[in-house]
Design an enzyme around this catalytic site. Structure first.
Site, PDB file in Angstrom:
ATOM      1  N   GLU A 115      66.478 -51.780  -2.740  1.00 61.49           N
ATOM      2  CA  GLU A 115      65.174 -51.206  -2.448  1.00 61.49           C
ATOM      3  C   GLU A 115      64.560 -52.114  -1.319  1.00 61.49           C
ATOM      4  OE1 GLU A 115      63.346 -49.663  -6.360  1.00 61.49           O
ATOM      5  OE2 GLU A 115      64.361 -51.313  -6.990  1.00 61.49           O
ATOM      6  N   GLU A 135      69.267 -49.906 -12.427  1.00 62.24           N
ATOM      7  CA  GLU A 135      68.098 -50.221 -13.612  1.00 62.24           C
ATOM      8  C   GLU A 135      68.033 -49.259 -14.752  1.00 62.24           C
ATOM      9  OE1 GLU A 135      66.603 -51.262  -9.231  1.00 62.24           O
ATOM     10  OE2 GLU A 135      67.995 -49.779 -10.239  1.00 62.24           O
TER      11      GLU A 135
END
Length: 746
Positions: A115, A135
């Site tokens: 990210e 995640e």
């Protein structure tokens, strides 16, 4: 241990290189996140900085956010422990920087690491770099803008797939998809990244803010169709997992309302999911699986594991052939011993079928399969045992037979050889009492099918040496099992804890509850199948034998049901002969068999426990609790007796060995989520109504009365001192997708 820090260096070319330093994987711990913010702010202020390169030290970009922070949130209930990275750092400091930022990515960029890279204006990577957003494996969604940027960089369909499956890709595929702008050797990576950043500043390369892109999203109607299909799939395969639907919803929000609005929505949903029971459960399992590698008095006293190059397996039945398969596919030579040629040939053919099945499912290449089978040799005597390092006995559960075998092994095998039994219930002290080698006798309890199920229960007696336990733990890791060290008692840890499972189900049936309702509710709870279908799958012989063992050891709290005996009398044996509680026909799913209703009625008549002769009235929730709370109760006894080192060991064992749903955190963790007081008061009420099967344990009673949880301290605090936990660790978790078990008691 090296201190987490962020280095900052400005070269003569005017490029500031910001380097994350937090070995081994540059996890995004709180000091790293703060350091990144400070360093980017410094780069923005300094006039001598023209451009910025973000990278990681030691050949790895970043393994992602420090997961122990989320467990701290679970302990304290304080979400402010999770910093605002998405807007303050990724959007404001990186993506909206007035100076171009290039990510120089090597080794891996996972979770928050990827990210960060996606917030940069370009990404240059080394070959074979892992890229992913895993995640959802922890019950959350990407929280640093990943749900918004990944679809804009690689296209919606592929991005959804990557996030929902949590599977990483390599930088070569990332280059084709548009996630990576160029691939260069490790030696050239930093040099080219510096030049790339300068060229962006000079407008010779595009200055791309990925959050603002829409060209790969498609039209709104096309995007919604992709998301509709994803929702349907999630509803079928992951209905218990709220993070899956939440991820799709957040992606859609950003498509409809814009990327920045999507980032804000993502942050909001992320914080809610972090506090969810699903996230708490999955993170507990994550840490529990890592904790099993530390055993006081074994792994902390300076011992070195010995090599196990040659092993022997005694017994080529279902379990023995599975154990032999697990060993040979991990490059350990195996001698398979049987009592006659017929049984030996059958065992070898079963092993061959196991190996070929792995090839068909893509788990093993043909070349590796051939190599594995070449490591197998069948024998009818002990001649080949003179140089083995490990013997695993996997014969029938017969005490006298096992005693004879171990007496023979002591005389034949070399002094260093580990003598292990795969018994699932028999006391190992009894197995080895006729030998003088009890220091090298241990349990190596596999779960069926042994070459597939990931749990290995290593059972130690008071006399088993630490070296033997360490060696078995090492073998477990080599054959890709999760080795959990437990104490010696009837059923050991897992089968002991779960013995009330089928008995509770039988008690309910004899109280008038429908069999198929019970199975349906337990499946809806998250187990792969209900107790009666499981009994069908295992075969009734296993259930009868196991019930006898537990009746002898725990006579004060068992429930004896005549139902199984009645089924056997009518010629039923579950799936083995196609008739049990269900009807089994080739090529079709099991079907309820209405013809067993008279047999059930006869069982109820013989049992005669229905109040006033009438079926009890219970809710769906009560049925689930009346079956599972006795398991929590027995787990409390296991904890009190010290059969397991940590409560978390029982949690991971229940997930890997019994297919207890991992998103519920394991049996003890789930008991704490429900609440010790609720479990206790329910059991106490049922004990008064239906007998001692439900009688609360002393351990449970004490905690309920004092208002304290079943587990008073969180083990992660101990282990955070020796390991950095990041999203890299998720790649090494291969929890089963609620495997269809052949037998709980295998």
């Amino acid at each position: 241990m090296a201190m987490a820090k962020v280095d900052f260096e400005v070269g003569s070319d005017g490029v500031a290189v910001i380097t994350m330093c937090n070995p081994p994987v540059n996890a995004l711990a709180i000091p790293i996140i703060k350091g990144l913010k400070d360093r980017f702010d410094e780069a923005a202020r300094r006039n001598d900085v023209k451009a910025i390169v973000l990278t990681g030290k030691g050949g790895r970009f970043s393994g992602g956010f420090d997961i122990s922070v989320m467990q701290k949130v679970h302990q304290t209930g304080d979400i402010t422990h999770v910093p605002d990275v998405s807007v303050e750092l990724v959007v404001n400091s990186i993506e909206d920087s007035k100076k171009p930022v290039v990510a120089a990515v090597e080794g891996l960029a996972l979770g928050g690491g990827l990210e960060l890279a996606m917030g940069c204006h370009a990404r240059v990577a080394a070959p074979r770099t892992q890229l992913g957003l895993p995640e959802l494996t922890l019950g959350i969604i990407p929280g640093f803008g990943g749900t918004q940027r990944l679809p804009r960089l690689i296209g919606l369909s592929k991005a959804v797939q990557m996030m929902l499956t949590s599977k990483p890709i390599m930088s070569e595929e990332g280059r084709k998809l548009g996630l990576i702008d160029a691939i260069l050797s490790s030696e050239e990576l930093l040099k080219v990244s510096r030049l790339w950043a300068l060229e962006i500043g000079e407008r010779r390369k595009p200055w791309i803010r990925s959050l603002h892109r829409t060209d790969k999203i498609g039209s709104l109607s096309e995007a919604r169709e992709v998301l509709r299909t994803a929702r349907q799939q999630v509803k079928k395969t992951a209905s218990h997992l709220p993070q899956q639907q939440a991820c799709i919803d957040v992606i859609e929000h950003g498509i409809v309302h814009g990327g920045y609005s999507g980032v804000l929505k993502e942050a909001e949903v992320f914080k809610k999911l972090v506090m969810s029971d699903t996230s708490k459960g999955l993170i507990n399992v994550f840490f529990a699986q890592r904790a099993i590698s530390k055993v006081t008095g074994v792994t902390d006293i300076g011992l070195k594991p010995r090599n196990v190059k040659k092993a022997a397996v005694i017994g080529g039945g279902l379990m023995g052939s599975g154990i032999a398969t697990a060993l040979i596919i991990s490059n350990i030579r195996v001698i398979l011993k049987e009592i006659n040629s017929e049984y030996l040939l059958k065992g070898i053919k079963t092993i061959e079928a196991n190996v070929n099945g792995l090839v068909r499912r893509g788990k093993l290449t043909k070349q590796k399969a051939d190599t594995a089978l070449s490591l197998l040799k069948g024998v009818l005597d002990y001649t080949e045992f003179k140089d083995v390092d490990l013997v695993i006995e996997a014969v029938l559960e017969n005490v006298s037979l096992k005693q004879v075998i171990f007496s023979d092994l002591e005389k034949i095998c070399p002094p260093h050889c580990i003598l292990a039994s795969n018994t699932s219930t028999i006391d190992l002290n009894v197995v080895g009492e006729k030998t003088s080698s009890q220091d090298r006798i241990a349990g190596a309890h596999f779960f069926s099918p042994a070459h597939i199920m990931p749990l290995l229960e290593i059972v130690r007696t008071n006399k088993t040496s630490a070296q033997v336990i360490l060696d078995l733990m090492t073998v477990g890791k080599i054959i890709k099992k999760a080795p959990v060290v437990v104490g010696n008692c009837t059923g050991f840890a897992v089968n002991r804890t779960f013995f009330p499972y089928s008995q509770g189900a039988h008690l309910l049936v004899n109280l008038g509850v429908d069999i198929y309702r019970i199975d349906r509710l337990i499946s809806n709870f998250g187990l792969p199948m209900g107790p009666f279908q499981l009994q069908d799958l295992a075969g009734y012989g296993v259930a009868v034998a196991v019930a006898k063992e537990f009746a002898g050891s725990f006579s004060d709290r068992i429930f004896k049901s005549p139902l199984l005996g009645l089924l056997i009398k009518t010629g039923r044996n579950g799936k083995n002969n196609g008739k049990g509680y269900y009807i089994y026909e080739k090529g079709s799913k099991p079907k309820p068999d209405p013809s067993i209703l008279p047999i059930i009625e006869e069982s109820r008549r013989l049992c005669n426990i229905m109040p006033n002769g009438k079926p009890i009235s219970v809710t769906d929730q009560e049925i689930v609790e009346m079956i599972l709370f006795p398991i929590v109760n027995e787990a409390c006894r296991v904890l009190e007796e010290g059969v397991v080192i940590r409560a978390s060991d029982l949690d991971i064992a229940s997930v890997l060995g019994m297919s207890f749903p991992n998103y519920r955190g394991g049996i003890v963790f789930w008991g704490d989520l429900v609440g010790a007081n609720h479990v206790y008061t329910s059991l106490k009420k049922w004990a008064q109504l239906y007998g001692n099967f439900y009688k609360p344990s002393r351990y449970l009673e004490e905690r309920a009365i004092k208002g304290i949880p079943l587990v008073r301290c969180m083990f992660f605090i101990i282990y955070s001192n020796f390991m950095k936990f990041s999203f890299l660790n998720l790649l090494f978790v291969d929890l089963p997708k609620q495997l269809q078990l052949r037998s709980f008691f295998s």
